[in-house]
Design an enzyme around this catalytic site. Structure first.
Site, PDB file in Angstrom:
ATOM      1  N   ASP A  18      -3.622  59.145  38.076  1.00  0.00           N
ATOM      2  CA  ASP A  18      -2.468  58.807  37.236  1.00  0.00           C
ATOM      3  C   ASP A  18      -2.909  58.256  35.882  1.00  0.00           C
ATOM      4  O   ASP A  18      -3.963  57.634  35.774  1.00  0.00           O
ATOM      5  CB  ASP A  18      -1.602  57.769  37.985  1.00  0.00           C
ATOM      6  CG  ASP A  18      -0.206  57.677  37.399  1.00  0.00           C
ATOM      7  OD1 ASP A  18       0.181  58.569  36.621  1.00  0.00           O
ATOM      8  OD2 ASP A  18       0.503  56.695  37.731  1.00  0.00           O
ATOM      9  N   ASN A  66       7.211  65.651  40.701  1.00  0.00           N
ATOM     10  CA  ASN A  66       6.784  66.033  39.347  1.00  0.00           C
ATOM     11  C   ASN A  66       7.520  67.277  38.818  1.00  0.00           C
ATOM     12  O   ASN A  66       7.490  67.545  37.612  1.00  0.00           O
ATOM     13  CB  ASN A  66       5.270  66.264  39.281  1.00  0.00           C
ATOM     14  CG  ASN A  66       4.443  64.998  39.356  1.00  0.00           C
ATOM     15  OD1 ASN A  66       3.332  64.985  39.880  1.00  0.00           O
ATOM     16  ND2 ASN A  66       4.967  63.896  38.833  1.00  0.00           N
TER      17      ASN A  66
END
Ligand code: IPE
Ligand code: IPE
Ligand code: MG
Length: 246
Positions: A18, A66
């Site tokens: 991330d 996502n």
């Protein structure tokens, strides 16, 4: 730097990669540049894992959630994935790396699916390390599909309710043949799991670093592994039992 103990390495490392967007934002670059830089970290971490002799590496590359991102970003990520798979095939073959994937990969663009399955097929006999990419992956969705398959098998008569155990349920997950992760790393300093391997991380050691994924390279990774080696994994027992097993 302290030395890693080769006998105490995690068998399976899972990583929530991330912080690509923030890495780019800090440099006034587009998020896509952050993702590009992130693939260089992927290369570095895969290589280092293989050098160290880690047997299983699972990377959270694209979550089920996502898909909510702007379509140009999703498109760019899919393009990067396609290119990454093609460019890394040789390295995977040269280093005995087997590629696997988990997630609802049927949702990926056809071209990416083709490259993905071709790479999985070509690398299937490699035995040094398994690199699993979590793509269109969600832990809850994984459990739902497992429950559905179990109910189908119960209807068919091949599964009996009384025989359902933790091990049996694990066999219905995408990770059926994979040991649970020993170490879960999350970059970018977020203290959350974001729907990653929910069932599998029950007793995983968690390492969270503020380092953003594009900056997470070999040195940072070794630090995480060193930290892991200092942990005492108890699995519910007392500390004394862990140190002096019966
Ligand atoms: C991780 O970086 C890559 C994916 C989730 C695909 P992000 O894109 O989430 O970066 P941040 O969290 O916005 O910084
Ligand atoms: C988790 O990162 C998913 C991947 C790394 C692929 P996100 O950036 O999507 O997670 P949240 O939204 O911050 O929880
Ligand atoms: Mg993020």
């Amino acid at each position: 730097m302290e030395q890693l103990d080769p006998d105490k390495l995690p068998r399976h490392v899972a990583i929530i990669m991330d912080g690509n967007g923030r890495w780019a934002k800090r440099r006034a670059l587009t998020r896509l540049v952050g993702h590009q830089k992130g693939t260089e970290s992927v290369r570095d971490i895969v290589r280092t894992s293989r050098e160290l002799g880690i047997k299983w590496l699972t990377l959270y590359a694209f979550s089920e959630e996502n898909w909510k991102r702007p379509s140009y970003e999703v498109k760019a990520l899919m393009g990067l994935l396609n290119r990454y798979l093609k460019s890394e095939l040789k390295e995977m073959m040269d280093n005995g790396i087997r590629l696997a994937c988990i997630g609802q990969t049927e949702k990926l663009p056809p071209e990416v699916q083709r490259t993905l399955w071709q790479t999985i097929e070509k690398t299937e006999h490699n035995t040094e390390m398994t690199l699993t990419l979590a793509l269109s992956y969600g832990g809850r969705q994984e459990i739902v599909q497992a429950v559905k398959k179990m109910l189908e098998d119960i209807e068919k008569g091949t599964l009996h309710v009384k025989r359902i155990t933790e091990e049996r349920l694990s066999e219905y997950l995408y990770t059926a043949d994979t040991p649970d992760p020993d170490l879960l790393i999350r970059t970018s300093g977020e203290y959350r799991i974001s729907n990653f391997l929910l069932w599998q991380v029950a007793y995983t050691e968690i390492f969270i670093t503020p380092t953003l994924w594009p900056d997470f390279r070999k040195e940072r990774y070794l630090e995480a592994l060193l930290d892991y080696q200092k942990r005492e994994r108890r699995f519910g027992s007392t500390g004394e039992q862990t140190i002096h097993p019966e």
